[in-house]
Scaffold this active site. Structure first.
Site: not given
Ligand code: FDA
Length: 539
Positions: A478-479, A105, A179
Site C-alpha cells: 500500500n506504500y 479513494g 484500494g
Molecule cells: P486508490 O483509489 O488510489 O487505489 C489504490 C489501488 O487500488 C489502485 O491500484 C487502484 O486501481 C486499486 N483499487 C482501488 N479501488 C479498487 C477496487 N474497488 N477494486 C480493485 N482495485 C481497486 N495505508 C495504511 O495501511 N494505513 C494508513 O493509515 C494509511 N494512511 C494513508 C494516508 C494518506 C494521506 C495516504 C496518501 C495513504 C495512506 N495509506 C495508508 C496508504 C493507502 O492504504 C493506499 O494508498 C491505498 O491503496 C489507498 O486506497 P484508495 O482506495 O484510497 O486509493
C-alpha cells in the site's frame, strides 16, 4: 493501386472488426457500447470535453505530484451508480481495448488509480465515488461496505450504531476502502486485531467476464488473493463484508515529542526494544523528522524530533501504570494523555482539533499534505537499529529542509506475530519489530525540485539498507514504490521481472498470486505498472 494500398482498407476493416475501434475515435464506439447496455449511462461518463472533467479528476488526486499538466490523463472518467454499470464498463473496455484504472479513494502513492507512467496509454478511470453504501449489523458484529466509501465514512457509520465496535484499518479518513483493503490496510488496532484484510469475511467482485461473484462463487483462491494482493489486478471489488471488533467505550491517546537535545535519539533507540513486546492493548508508534529549535541561544538551529503517538484500549490510569512498567524512559505524564471514543481517535491521529465533531470523518475533501507533493518508500526492521545508525539518519535528515522528510514507524508484534505469513497475501508478520515509511514532501514545482527530493529519499533508503530486512528487502504494497520495480508502462507484465518487486511486497505468496491471476484473468485485462502478471507473461 498497388497491393499494399489495396490491402490497407481491408486491414483497417479487420482492425475495427477485431478491436472495434479506430485509433482516431477511441471513445465514441466505447460510449455507444455503454449505451447499448444502458441508455441512461452517458450521464455518468465524463469525457475530456466535459466541463467537470478536470475537477472530477482532481477531486481525489491525493498526491499533488500527479496533478500536473504533464501527468497522463484518462480518456474519460466513468462514475458507476450500480453494479450493472461496472459490468458494462468491463465488457465495453475489453471490446474496445481501453484499459481500466479503478479508483476508490485515490490515495495510490504513485497515482496509478488515475494515471500511468505511459503517455501513450488509452485508459479510463472507473471512479467508485457513488458506490459507498455501508450497512452495519451490530448483533453479528459485521458490516457490508461498498468499495467507494472512505475509512472515515466507515468509522462514522460504525460509531452511529455502537461506541464499542470498530474496524482495524488505516488512520487517515479519506483513504478509500477499495484500494486500502486490496493492499492490506493497517491502523492503530493492528497489534490487537491484525490489519483490515485479515478482517474481511466476504466480498462482492466483478470479474473480467463481468460476472458478479461473492466468496462462495469466487472460491477460496480468489478470495485469498483480493485480501492484500494489490488492487486493479484480479477484478473490481464492489463491496467488502467486514468483521468488526470490540473496543472499550473510551480509549486513551498520547503524543509525546522529544528533540535530540532531550534524548530523542536515545528514546527512539530504547523504543525499538520494547514496542513489539508491549501488551496488545497498546500501540506506540513513532516518527522522526527534522525540526526547528525554538531556543534563543541556538536560534535557527535545527534538531531531530522524535514523536511518539499511542493508542491504549483502556483508561489513562491503566496506561500510565503500563508505561511506567514497560517504557519508563518516555516519562509519560497524565497531562500528555487524553480519553475519547475509538472513532474520535481517528480524528486525533489525523491532527484534527480535540473538539472536532465526529462528522469531520465524513469530509472527503481534507488533504493530508495540502499542496505538498510526496513520495514514500517502506521497510521492515527485525533487529533494533544501533544508536550509530540513528546518528546517520540524523545526518541524512539534515540534508533536507525542515519537515520535508522523515521516518514514520508502526510497531508490530501482538496479533501480527500470530497470523501465518500465508494466511492472506500480506506477509509481514512474526519477526518484525516495526514497519518503516521513509517519506519526502515538497511544495516546489518542477522536475528539478522533485528530482532533488527524490534523490534525497533514495539516498536515505540506501542508507537504511544494513538495518532493514533482506532477501527480500520487504516493502508494504500500500506504500506503492515504483523504484523497486514495475511492469511495462501499459502494465504489460513479465513474471520474472515482477518476481523481484513482487517478493518484496508478498514474499512467498507471490507465486500463489500469479497462479490465481493466471486462472482468473489470463489475458491480463486488469493491470497497471505493479499488478501481478499472469504466468503467460513468463519470458
Ligand atoms: P486508490 O483509489 O488510489 O487505489 C489504490 C489501488 O487500488 C489502485 O491500484 C487502484 O486501481 C486499486 N483499487 C482501488 N479501488 C479498487 C477496487 N474497488 N477494486 C480493485 N482495485 C481497486 N495505508 C495504511 O495501511 N494505513 C494508513 O493509515 C494509511 N494512511 C494513508 C494516508 C494518506 C494521506 C495516504 C496518501 C495513504 C495512506 N495509506 C495508508 C496508504 C493507502 O492504504 C493506499 O494508498 C491505498 O491503496 C489507498 O486506497 P484508495 O482506495 O484510497 O486509493
Amino acid at each position: 493501386m498497388d497491393t499494399a494500398h489495396r490491402s490497407f482498407p481491408i486491414l483497417v476493416a479487420l482492425f475495427v472488426l477485431l478491436f472495434g475501434v479506430t485509433s482516431s475515435q477511441p471513445y465514441e464506439e466505447f460510449l455507444q457500447c455503454l449505451e447499448f447496455h444502458d441508455s441512461n449511462i452517458t450521464s455518468i461518463v465524463y469525457t475530456r470535453a466535459n466541463s467537470s472533467f478536470s475537477s472530477l479528476l482532481e477531486s481525489s488526486i491525493r498526491n499533488p505530484r500527479f496533478d500536473t499538466s504533464a501527468t497522463p490523463k484518462p480518456l474519460l472518467i466513468f462514475t458507476p451508480r450500480q453494479i450493472s454499470h461496472i459490468q458494462s464498463a468491463i465488457r465495453c473496455s475489453r471490446a474496445h481495448r481501453i484499459q481500466i484504472r479503478v479508483r476508490s479513494g485515490g490515495h495510490d502513492y504513485e497515482g496509478l488509480s488515475y494515471s500511468t507512467i505511459s503517455p501513450s496509454l488509452t485508459f479510463l478511470v472507473l471512479d467508485l465515488r457513488n458506490l459507498r453504501a455501508i450497512q452495519v449489523d451490530v448483533p453479528s458484529k459485521t458490516a457490508w461496505a461498498q468499495a467507494g466509501a472512505t475509512l472515515g465514512e466507515l468509522y462514522y457509520a460504525i460509531a452511529a450504531e455502537s461506541r464499542t465496535l470498530a474496524f482495524p484499518a488505516g488512520m487517515w479518513p479519506t483513504v478509500g476502502l477499495g484500494g486500502h483493503i486490496s493492499g492490506g490496510g493497517y491502523g492503530s488496532l493492528l497489534r490487537k486485531h491484525g490489519i483490515a484484510a485479515d478482517n474481511v469475511v466476504d466480498a462482492q467482485v466483478v470479474d473480467v467476464e463481468g460476472r458478479i461473484l461473492d466468496r462462495a462463487s469466487m472460491g477460496e483462491d480468489l478470495f485469498w488473493a483480493i485480501r492484500g494482493g494489490g488492487g486493479n489486478t484480479f477484478g473490481i471489488v464492489v463491496a467488502w463484508k467486514l468483521s468488526l471488533v470490540s473496543v472499550p467505550p473510551t480509549v486513551t491517546l498520547f503524543t509525546v515529542s522529544r528533540t535530540a537535545q532531550h534524548k530523542g535519539i536515545e528514546l527512539f533507540h530504547r523504543w525499538q526494544h520494547v514496542v513489539d513486546k508491549l501488551p496488545d492493548d497498546l500501540i506506540v508508534m513513532a516518527s522522526l523528522s527534522r525540526d526547528n529549535v525554538v531556543n534563543p541561544i541556538q536560534a535557527n538551529a535545527t534538531t531531530i524530533q522524535a514523536s511518539f503517538n499511542s493508542l491504549y484500549l483502556g483508561s489513562i490510569e491503566g496506561l500510565i501504570l503500563m508505561m511506567e512498567a514497560k517504557f519508563p524512559d518516555l516519562g509519560l505524564r497524565r497531562e500528555n494523555c487524553v480519553e475519547m471514543s475509538w472513532a474520535k481517535s481517528i480524528l486525533y491521529f489525523a491532527g484534527f482539533p480535540l473538539n472536532s465533531p465526529l462528522e469531520s470523518l465524513l469530509d472527503r475533501t481534507i488533504s493530508a499534505t495540502g499542496s505538498a507533493k510526496f513520495k514514500g518508500k517502506s521497510d521492515y526492521v527485525k533487529e533494533p537499529i544501533p544508536i550509530s545508525g540513528f546518528e546517520g539518519i540524523w545526518e541524512k535528515l539534515k540534508e533536507v529542509g525542515v519537515q520535508t522528510g522523515g521516518l514514520i514507524l508502526a510497531s508490530y508484534g501482538g496479533k501480527m506475530s500470530e497470523i501465518p505469513e500465508s494466511s492472506i497475501p500480506f506477509p509481514h508478520r512474526a519477526g518484525n519489530i516495526y514497519q518503516v515509511e521513509e517519506v519526502a514532501f515538497w511544495v516546489e514545482d518542477g522536475v528539478e525540485a522533485a528530482d532533488g527530493y527524490l534523490n534525497w529519499l533514495r539516498g536515505l533508503y540506501e542508507y537504511m539498507t544494513p538495518y532493514v530486512s533482506k532477501n527480500p528487502r520487504e516493502a508494504y504494497a500500500n506504500y506503492r514504490d515504483l523504484d523497486i520495480g514495475r511492469n511495462g508502462g501499459g502494465g504489460e507484465g513479465d513474471y520474472r521481472r515482477a518476481r523481484s518487486w513482487g517478493s518484496s511486497y508478498y514474499k512467498n505468496n507471490f507465486d500463489r498470486l500469479v497462479r490465481v491471476k493466471t486462472a482468473v484473468d489470463p489475458a491480463n485485462f486488469f493491470r497497471n505498472e505493479q499488478s501481478i502478471p499472469p504466468l503467460s507473461s513468463w519470458r
